[in-house]
Design an enzyme around this catalytic site. Sequence first.
Site, PDB file in Angstrom:
ATOM      1  CG  ASP A 191      -1.687   1.246   1.448  1.00 39.11           C
ATOM      2  OD1 ASP A 191      -1.890   1.963   0.445  1.00 39.11           O
ATOM      3  OD2 ASP A 191      -2.098   1.522   2.589  1.00 39.11           O
ATOM      4  CG  ASN A 210      -3.135   5.284  -1.063  1.00 40.00           C
ATOM      5  OD1 ASN A 210      -3.160   4.237  -0.413  1.00 40.00           O
ATOM      6  ND2 ASN A 210      -4.050   5.608  -1.945  1.00 40.00           N
ATOM      7  CG  ASP A 212      -5.988   3.083   0.565  1.00 38.69           C
ATOM      8  OD1 ASP A 212      -5.091   2.218   0.688  1.00 38.69           O
ATOM      9  OD2 ASP A 212      -6.625   3.240  -0.502  1.00 38.69           O
ATOM     10  CG  ASP A 233      -1.455   1.625  -3.636  1.00 36.02           C
ATOM     11  OD1 ASP A 233      -0.259   1.360  -3.866  1.00 36.02           O
ATOM     12  OD2 ASP A 233      -1.829   2.319  -2.664  1.00 36.02           O
ATOM     13  CG  ASP A 248      -7.175 -12.285 -13.253  1.00 33.14           C
ATOM     14  OD1 ASP A 248      -7.997 -13.020 -13.819  1.00 33.14           O
ATOM     15  OD2 ASP A 248      -6.567 -12.599 -12.220  1.00 33.14           O
ATOM     16  CG  ASP A 262     -11.935 -15.514 -13.181  1.00 30.98           C
ATOM     17  OD1 ASP A 262     -11.171 -15.759 -12.241  1.00 30.98           O
ATOM     18  OD2 ASP A 262     -13.172 -15.484 -13.080  1.00 30.98           O
ATOM     19  CD  GLU A 287      -9.756 -20.008 -12.075  1.00 28.06           C
ATOM     20  OE1 GLU A 287      -9.609 -20.210 -10.868  1.00 28.06           O
ATOM     21  OE2 GLU A 287     -10.578 -19.186 -12.528  1.00 28.06           O
ATOM     22  CG  HIS A 322      -6.541 -15.139  -5.916  1.00 33.65           C
ATOM     23  ND1 HIS A 322      -6.019 -15.750  -7.037  1.00 33.65           N
ATOM     24  CD2 HIS A 322      -7.829 -14.856  -6.210  1.00 33.65           C
ATOM     25  CE1 HIS A 322      -6.962 -15.816  -7.967  1.00 33.65           C
ATOM     26  NE2 HIS A 322      -8.073 -15.278  -7.489  1.00 33.65           N
ATOM     27  CG  ASP A 323      -9.356 -18.315  -6.061  1.00 34.88           C
ATOM     28  OD1 ASP A 323      -9.745 -17.276  -5.503  1.00 34.88           O
ATOM     29  OD2 ASP A 323      -9.390 -18.492  -7.293  1.00 34.88           O
TER      30      ASP A 323
HETATM   31  C1  NOJ Z   1     -11.762 -17.540 -10.005  1.00 36.33           C
HETATM   32  C2  NOJ Z   1     -11.004 -16.473  -9.273  1.00 36.33           C
HETATM   33  O1  NOJ Z   1      -9.672 -16.885  -9.123  1.00 36.33           O
HETATM   34  C3  NOJ Z   1     -11.729 -16.253  -7.964  1.00 36.33           C
HETATM   35  O2  NOJ Z   1     -10.998 -15.454  -7.077  1.00 36.33           O
HETATM   36  C4  NOJ Z   1     -13.073 -15.653  -8.277  1.00 36.33           C
HETATM   37  O3  NOJ Z   1     -13.828 -15.543  -7.096  1.00 36.33           O
HETATM   38  C5  NOJ Z   1     -13.839 -16.517  -9.275  1.00 36.33           C
HETATM   39  N1  NOJ Z   1     -13.040 -16.998 -10.355  1.00 36.33           N
HETATM   40  C6  NOJ Z   1     -14.959 -15.731  -9.879  1.00 36.33           C
HETATM   41  O4  NOJ Z   1     -14.434 -14.747 -10.744  1.00 36.33           O
END
Ligand code: NOJ
Length: 567
Positions: free
Chosen positions: A27, A29, A31, A35, A104, A211, A267, A341-342
């Site tokens: 980050d 700034n 907040d 970013d 993405d 995605d 993906e 991140h999932d």
């Molecule tokens: C896969 C993404 O990696 C995930 O973070 C997202 O919630 C779903 N697709 C829906 O876009």
Amino acid sequence: MEHFSTGAAPWWHSAVVYQIYPRSFADSNGDGIGDLRGIIAHLDYLRELGVDVVWLSPVYRSPMVDNGYDIADYQDVDPVFGTLADLDELIAGLHARGMKLVMDLVVNHTSDQHPWFQESRDPSSPKRDWYVWRPARPGMEPGTPGAEPTNWACFFGGGCWQYDEASREYYLHLFASSQPDLNWENPEVRAAVYEMMRWWVDRGVDGFRMDVINLISKTHPLTDGYVAPGDEYSYEIGKVVDGPRMREFLQEMHREVGLSGLFTVGEMLMVSVENARDYTDAGAGMLNMVFAFDHMMLDQEPGQLMWNYKPLHLPDLKRTLAQWQYGLADRGWNSLFLENHDYPRSVSRFGDDSPEHRVASAKTLATVLHLLKGTPYVYQGQELGMTNAGFTSIEQYDDIESQQMYRHAIEAGATQQQALALLAVRSRDNARTPMQWNAGEHAGFTTGTPWLRVNPNHVDINAEAAIADPGSVYHHYRRLIALRHESEAVREGRFDLLLPDDDRLFAYTRTLGQQRLLVVANLSGDPTKLPAEELPDLAGATVVLATHEPTAPVLQPWESRVYALAP
Ligand code: NOJ
């Protein structure tokens, strides 16, 4: 720009990708939210690590219901992340350091705030057919329980149809109700997406991470699926992936956008090896590689969308990874990942995040992944051996999926304690805690209040400390990345699995002509003897890379070695 490629191999065969989840990276700034200028300030960190490509999770204008995977304007940057000028500067800064930027691309759905969807709400609008609108089930009153067009669950739990009072119809959302699915059957939708992609390519981006791309072609007509006893909706999700027009759409996109030479990774939920081989066949004009998730599903009951947990059996992991290595050996290309991140942090999930074994297990997981054939992905903080978040109350979670899964677990009869225990091992927020830059306040991530709690272990686990320690997870990653750049056997060698049934050792060879590498790894907390009779002869072999000082023939807990075998 040098990319270490040799002969006819495409440049991305030698590339290592680093994923940035911008909200949690840095980050600038104060907040409390990461970013673009925060990323720009750390470009030398990425160069020192040695990665070739940065995949940037979404920074587009968004109401942030799903942290940017719900896009309201594909051609602008959300003010929380900065401006288009910042993005241009990021692209230039990466290019100046010999790295590339992959955006993405979230085009299975938009945000419900996107102007396309706003127009589509009006049944007489030309955009009505840009989304998947359906009337109620025949003979049923629209909006009443059970009148949804099909019985499908959405990927975040609950039903996948949202009722619209005004038009007395439903729209499809395979994710949150604020993420309506686009109708890819409509050629105008496809043309608009390709035009937007060309705009980004012209701006200088080097490719796309697409995605949930194998959801864009839906099976028609959408029909009911099997509902398991006790469930309200059908989780038979195999029915909605890889629809009949997938190949056509991907080839059209490739041709219309001009994707040749760019980096593309799709993906793909529940994709089969056979379909992935087709999609990534170099001559087919579709994608460079896909993310497949078979190996990320092994610690849960099969065929279930709802969260559950069962312990991982190492031979299953080896067999699954090997199946993909063999399946895409001659045609197609693999992507290699254990984290994003999932999912939870890999050291907490597949390794051992106790103080005793965290460093060795993070390194050994990296060794076994990075020596496979394919393109490795490093998710921010993985190179530090960052661990799960350790949240203990539902208020600490931010993620929409975690919130929904928690609610559904409670509705299904789980106690709060049971639901929280599931979140602790499954939640995506485990991987979304702020990047740990230093031991200072908020880990050096922000001067403000972080949007998600910083892991208190940042006092020990952080980039500054890791860079200063030659024995750190970070330096092991640097060596692995450098090895891929140097070694053609790592990039192109044939893969052969050894000891498939061993429940502690992960061993395999990579062979290219006379060159032969042997990887041996102990994925357990117990010292384990190498079974010499079942492994190639180590006479004359040299150690190329190791987690410990090699003292054959016993591997210490979580020790791994890479040998170059004598010809
Ligand atoms: C896969 C993404 O990696 C995930 O973070 C997202 O919630 C779903 N697709 C829906 O876009």
